[in-house]
Design an enzyme around this catalytic site. Structure first.
Site, mmCIF file in Angstrom:
data_model
loop_
_atom_site.group_PDB
_atom_site.id
_atom_site.type_symbol
_atom_site.label_atom_id
_atom_site.label_comp_id
_atom_site.label_asym_id
_atom_site.label_seq_id
_atom_site.Cartn_x
_atom_site.Cartn_y
_atom_site.Cartn_z
ATOM 1 N N CYS A 2 0.880 -1.172 0.000
ATOM 2 C CA CYS A 2 0.000 0.000 0.000
ATOM 3 C C CYS A 2 0.920 1.225 0.000
ATOM 4 O O CYS A 2 2.099 1.139 0.274
ATOM 5 C CB CYS A 2 -0.863 0.032 1.255
ATOM 6 S SG CYS A 2 -1.886 -1.428 1.449
ATOM 7 N N ARG A 27 1.493 1.458 -6.027
ATOM 8 C CA ARG A 27 1.606 0.459 -4.939
ATOM 9 C C ARG A 27 0.264 -0.153 -4.583
ATOM 10 O O ARG A 27 0.191 -1.125 -3.825
ATOM 11 C CB ARG A 27 2.212 1.110 -3.685
ATOM 12 C CG ARG A 27 3.646 1.568 -3.824
ATOM 13 C CD ARG A 27 4.118 2.273 -2.556
ATOM 14 N NE ARG A 27 4.186 1.357 -1.443
ATOM 15 C CZ ARG A 27 5.288 0.693 -1.095
ATOM 16 N NH1 ARG A 27 6.394 0.847 -1.812
ATOM 17 N NH2 ARG A 27 5.302 -0.140 -0.082
ATOM 18 N N TRP A 75 -3.809 -1.581 -1.266
ATOM 19 C CA TRP A 75 -3.792 -2.832 -2.025
ATOM 20 C C TRP A 75 -4.406 -3.841 -1.075
ATOM 21 O O TRP A 75 -3.779 -4.237 -0.091
ATOM 22 C CB TRP A 75 -2.365 -3.225 -2.411
ATOM 23 C CG TRP A 75 -2.309 -4.525 -3.137
ATOM 24 C CD1 TRP A 75 -1.997 -5.752 -2.608
ATOM 25 C CD2 TRP A 75 -2.578 -4.760 -4.527
ATOM 26 N NE1 TRP A 75 -2.050 -6.718 -3.576
ATOM 27 C CE2 TRP A 75 -2.415 -6.142 -4.769
ATOM 28 C CE3 TRP A 75 -2.939 -3.953 -5.589
ATOM 29 C CZ2 TRP A 75 -2.607 -6.722 -6.024
ATOM 30 C CZ3 TRP A 75 -3.124 -4.521 -6.839
ATOM 31 C CH2 TRP A 75 -2.964 -5.888 -7.039
ATOM 32 N N ASN A 101 0.381 -0.535 6.108
ATOM 33 C CA ASN A 101 0.823 -1.353 4.981
ATOM 34 C C ASN A 101 1.366 -2.638 5.568
ATOM 35 O O ASN A 101 2.194 -2.609 6.469
ATOM 36 C CB ASN A 101 1.922 -0.627 4.197
ATOM 37 C CG ASN A 101 2.482 -1.493 3.066
ATOM 38 O OD1 ASN A 101 1.801 -2.378 2.582
ATOM 39 N ND2 ASN A 101 3.717 -1.243 2.680
ATOM 40 N N GLY A 102 0.852 -3.794 5.100
ATOM 41 C CA GLY A 102 1.394 -5.061 5.591
ATOM 42 C C GLY A 102 0.292 -5.995 6.048
ATOM 43 O O GLY A 102 -0.874 -5.807 5.721
ATOM 44 N N GLU A 482 7.694 -21.281 -19.390
ATOM 45 C CA GLU A 482 7.615 -19.911 -18.861
ATOM 46 C C GLU A 482 8.765 -19.056 -19.397
ATOM 47 O O GLU A 482 8.578 -17.903 -19.786
ATOM 48 C CB GLU A 482 7.625 -19.935 -17.336
ATOM 49 C CG GLU A 482 7.642 -18.584 -16.652
ATOM 50 C CD GLU A 482 6.409 -17.731 -16.951
ATOM 51 O OE1 GLU A 482 5.439 -18.233 -17.557
ATOM 52 O OE2 GLU A 482 6.441 -16.523 -16.629
ATOM 53 N N LYS A 486 8.244 -15.625 -21.633
ATOM 54 C CA LYS A 486 8.848 -14.333 -21.268
ATOM 55 C C LYS A 486 9.573 -13.728 -22.469
ATOM 56 O O LYS A 486 9.491 -12.544 -22.744
ATOM 57 C CB LYS A 486 9.807 -14.535 -20.093
ATOM 58 C CG LYS A 486 9.079 -14.744 -18.768
ATOM 59 C CD LYS A 486 8.542 -13.431 -18.278
ATOM 60 C CE LYS A 486 7.335 -13.490 -17.377
ATOM 61 N NZ LYS A 486 6.172 -14.141 -17.871
ATOM 62 N N GLU A 489 6.982 -12.484 -25.111
ATOM 63 C CA GLU A 489 6.163 -11.300 -24.803
ATOM 64 C C GLU A 489 7.027 -10.063 -24.555
ATOM 65 O O GLU A 489 6.541 -8.942 -24.659
ATOM 66 C CB GLU A 489 5.245 -11.562 -23.613
ATOM 67 C CG GLU A 489 5.932 -11.887 -22.306
ATOM 68 C CD GLU A 489 4.929 -12.109 -21.174
ATOM 69 O OE1 GLU A 489 3.818 -11.576 -21.228
ATOM 70 O OE2 GLU A 489 5.265 -12.827 -20.230
ATOM 71 N N HIS A 505 12.208 -36.467 -30.973
ATOM 72 C CA HIS A 505 10.977 -36.758 -31.750
ATOM 73 C C HIS A 505 10.646 -35.621 -32.706
ATOM 74 O O HIS A 505 9.480 -35.406 -33.033
ATOM 75 C CB HIS A 505 9.820 -37.009 -30.778
ATOM 76 C CG HIS A 505 10.050 -38.165 -29.874
ATOM 77 N ND1 HIS A 505 10.067 -39.476 -30.308
ATOM 78 C CD2 HIS A 505 10.371 -38.211 -28.557
ATOM 79 C CE1 HIS A 505 10.337 -40.280 -29.291
ATOM 80 N NE2 HIS A 505 10.526 -39.540 -28.216
ATOM 81 N N LYS A 608 -2.306 -6.096 -19.158
ATOM 82 C CA LYS A 608 -2.011 -6.762 -17.888
ATOM 83 C C LYS A 608 -3.097 -7.758 -17.524
ATOM 84 O O LYS A 608 -2.832 -8.797 -16.951
ATOM 85 C CB LYS A 608 -1.856 -5.726 -16.769
ATOM 86 C CG LYS A 608 -1.446 -6.323 -15.430
ATOM 87 C CD LYS A 608 -0.118 -7.056 -15.522
ATOM 88 C CE LYS A 608 0.230 -7.786 -14.239
ATOM 89 N NZ LYS A 608 1.388 -8.694 -14.417
#
Ligand code: AGP
Length: 613
Positions: A2, A27, A75, A101-102, A482, A486, A489, A505, A608
């Site tokens: 946050c 944030r 957040w 925050n936390g 993955e 990356k 993209e 193969h 996103k």
């Protein structure tokens, strides 16, 4: 994460605080609020949604005076993003305002204590508990009250508070969560990071662990939670405002790569009791429901799908339940066999991916129960699921998934172990052992991040590569996928990941002189045969001219003779290797995109959150 701002000085507190929140909005942007100490008491405005909603409210209901105040952009972790859960939170007298925050790990027991005392709680948050605790112990000195309360709190927190009875001070405290002081002329600031006050001063003090700070116009006083004098680390901020939002990194993506140790630690926080038993508080499936499961289906997209492939290995290993993993956009069109006994697990960082949302709606229509693994509290997919396990990666601003992906892997392991705990397929001591291995991962990721420099050099040497292949075996196969995603993209390169055993193969025909091939080598401890086979694969491709980039655990010397570039990762248990092996691949893709001059945080054609099918 946050955003927090505190101010005391000569300027309009609401103007300074809102301007600081604007710079901190990256944030978290679920809700925002301010509290200003005015002549008569506290003036408080708070609103769900983005900061613009708060600014609209302030335009309608202005706070005309006051030069001392605090602000917050949220957040959501505990409690959905609503007006009542928006910070600041007040005590029963409405004369104390707190922003936070936390994650306060022991807030449930503290909340129960307040309820027994008859304190009316008006929100779902852990923060409100702190406001009431401060109100209970305040005796004219807010800093003293803060010290007393902080000694009772567990977990990770940055707290900033004001009291109408002490109109000249703002008090802050921190444990495992950042708080910095901005030192001005006749004014001082508090912030989650320097973005909060960089427009006013570059002279800052970083608070240390378990410290309380009191700021006035003309001074700053720092103590420990026990009241002993203390000091923070003074520094000059040499970033511009934009870099400040990125924590000094060139890109949000790189900042988020380096936030992964904390993201993993936060996702594990508060989920294991003193007896080593797992508690997934948000899991709203009964033990009976869990024992009734006879099949698991994982649905997800993109990187989340790759985390789903890793989930298959973990869940089948710990529970012996059969697991199918399906790309969400294909799932419902294949008319899957779903029953009441099928547990569908939907993995989604945003919680808004339409393909995944439509998949879980189909699953629920078929009578199956749905568990969401999600990073955004209160988003659509968790809301439409029977149960949820949140990741606590904080906002992921870069389009490319990094810390969200790692915390998804942690979450699927927690779910797998929880299922095993309830179904009795693993003893408590076995579960405690595996949880302790997970707890060692943040340090292991930190170690990788200290040694990724070769990936930067490697990236610059690969700018002209036409294609890159990624090979892996066992849980290294999803890592290969993955790593390839990356590169696609971010660096707009053709990249393909596949099981190393598939090489012979067909794909081996692709090998030609100088072709970069990234190989993720399994730990030797897990399945030595897998390790030996992939070493043979490396020799096969090297013999045909491939440029081998090998990710292998430290002191695995068997691969050194066949690696043109050798990247070391710490030794971790086999099933946890994706948590360390993925990180160099993230850095490689980020640096390659940068070397090619592309927009790292917002690659072309992407969003996103893909909220269309
Ligand atoms: C990964 O780097 C991409 N950003 C993308 O594949 C993403 O993982 C996918 O769109 C799923 O998003 P979600 O996790 O928000 O559902």
């Amino acid at each position: 994460m946050c955003g927090i701002v505190g101010y005391v000085g000569e300027q309009s507190a609401v103007d300074v605080v809102v301007e600081g929140l604007r710079r901190l909005e990256y944030r978290g942007y679920d809700s925002a609020g301010v509290a200003v100490v005015t002549a008569e008491a506290l003036s408080v405005r708070r609103k769900a949604g983005k900061l613009a909603n708060l600014e609209k409210l302030l335009a309608e209901q202005p706070i005309s005076n006051g030069t001392v105040g605090v602000g917050h952009t949220r957040w959501a972790t505990h409690g959905p993003p609503t007006d009542k859960n928006a910070h600041p939170h007040l005590d029963v007298t409405d004369r104390i305002a707190v922003v936070h925050n936390g994650i306060i790990e022991n807030f449930a027991s503290l909340r129960r204590e307040l309820e027994v005392d008859g304190v009316p709680l008006t929100s779902d948050t852990d923060t409100e508990v702190v406001a009431h605790l401060l109100g209970q112990v305040f005796d004219g000195n807010l800093a003293d009250a803060m010290r007393q309360v902080c000694r009772r709190l567990e977990g990770a927190f940055t707290l900033v508070a004001v009291h109408a009875d002490e109109p000249e001070v703002v008090v802050g405290a921190r444990r495992n969560s950042p708080l910095v002081v901005g030192l001005g002329e006749g004014e001082n600031f508090l912030g989650s990071d320097v973005s909060a006050f960089i427009a006013h001063t570059r002279h800052a003090v970083e608070l240390g662990q378990d410290q309380v700070v009191q700021i006035r116009r003309d001074g700053v006083e720092i103590t420990t939670f026990d009241g002993a004098p203390a000091s923070g680390r003074e520094f000059e901020v040499d970033w511009d405002a934009s870099a400040a939002e990125k924590g000094g990194y060139d890109f949000f993506m790189m900042k988020e790569i380096y936030e992964q140790p904390k993201a993993v630690a936060d996702t594990l926080l508060g989920r294991v009791d003193d007896n080593g038993m797992l508690h997934l508080d948000e899991m709203r499936l009964s033990d009976e429901d869990i024992r009734d499961i006879d099949k698991v289906v994982v649905v997800a997209c993109g990187s989340a799908f790759h985390a789903g492939l890793i989930a298959k290995y973990a869940i089948e290993h710990w529970t012996r339940l059969p697991v199918e993993v399906e790309v969400a956009s294909e799932f419902r069109y294949r008319d899957p066999i779903l029953t009441r006994q099928t547990l569908v697990i939907a993995i989604s960082q945003s919680g808004e991916t339409m393909d995944t949302l439509m998949a879980i709606r189909h699953a629920r229509d078929q009578g199956s129960r749905v568990l969401a693994i999600c990073n955004v509290n209160g988003s659509t997919i968790p809301r439409e699921s029977d149960a949820v396990v949140y990741t606590y990666a904080g906002p992921e601003v870069a389009v490319a998934s990094t810390k969200a992906f790692l915390t998804q892997i942690v979450a699927v392991h927690l779910v797998a172990l929880y299922l095993a705990q309830i179904r009795g397929t693993k003893w408590a001591d076995e579960i405690a052992l595996h949880v302790s291995e997970l707890a060692d991962i943040p340090a292991a990721v930190d170690q990788v991040l200290e040694t990724v420099e070769p990936m930067r050099t490697l990236a610059r040497s690969m700018v002209t590569a036409k294609a890159v292949l990624f090979l892996g075996r066992h849980v290294g196969y999803p890592v290969a996928l993955e790593g390839a995603l990356k590169l696609k993209e971010l660096a707009y390169m053709h990249a393909e990941g596949f099981p190393a055993g598939e090489l012979k193969h067909g794909p081996i025909a692709l090998i030609e002189d100088g072709l970069p091939v990234v190989v993720i080598v399994p730990p030797r401890s897990g399945r030595p045969v897998l390790h030996d086979k992939i070493v043979s694969n490396i020799q096969e491709i090297r013999a045909r001219g491939a440029r081998t980039i090998v990710i292998a655990e430290e002191n695995d010397d068997s691969v050194a003779p066949y690696a043109d570039t050798l990247v070391r990762v710490p030794v971790v248990p086999t099933l946890l290797q994706p948590l360390v092996a993925t990180v160099p691949l993230q850095v490689l893709a980020c640096e390659l995109a940068h070397a090619k001059g592309f927009d790292v945080d917002q690659p072309r054609n992407l969003a996103k959150s893909v909220t269309v099918e």
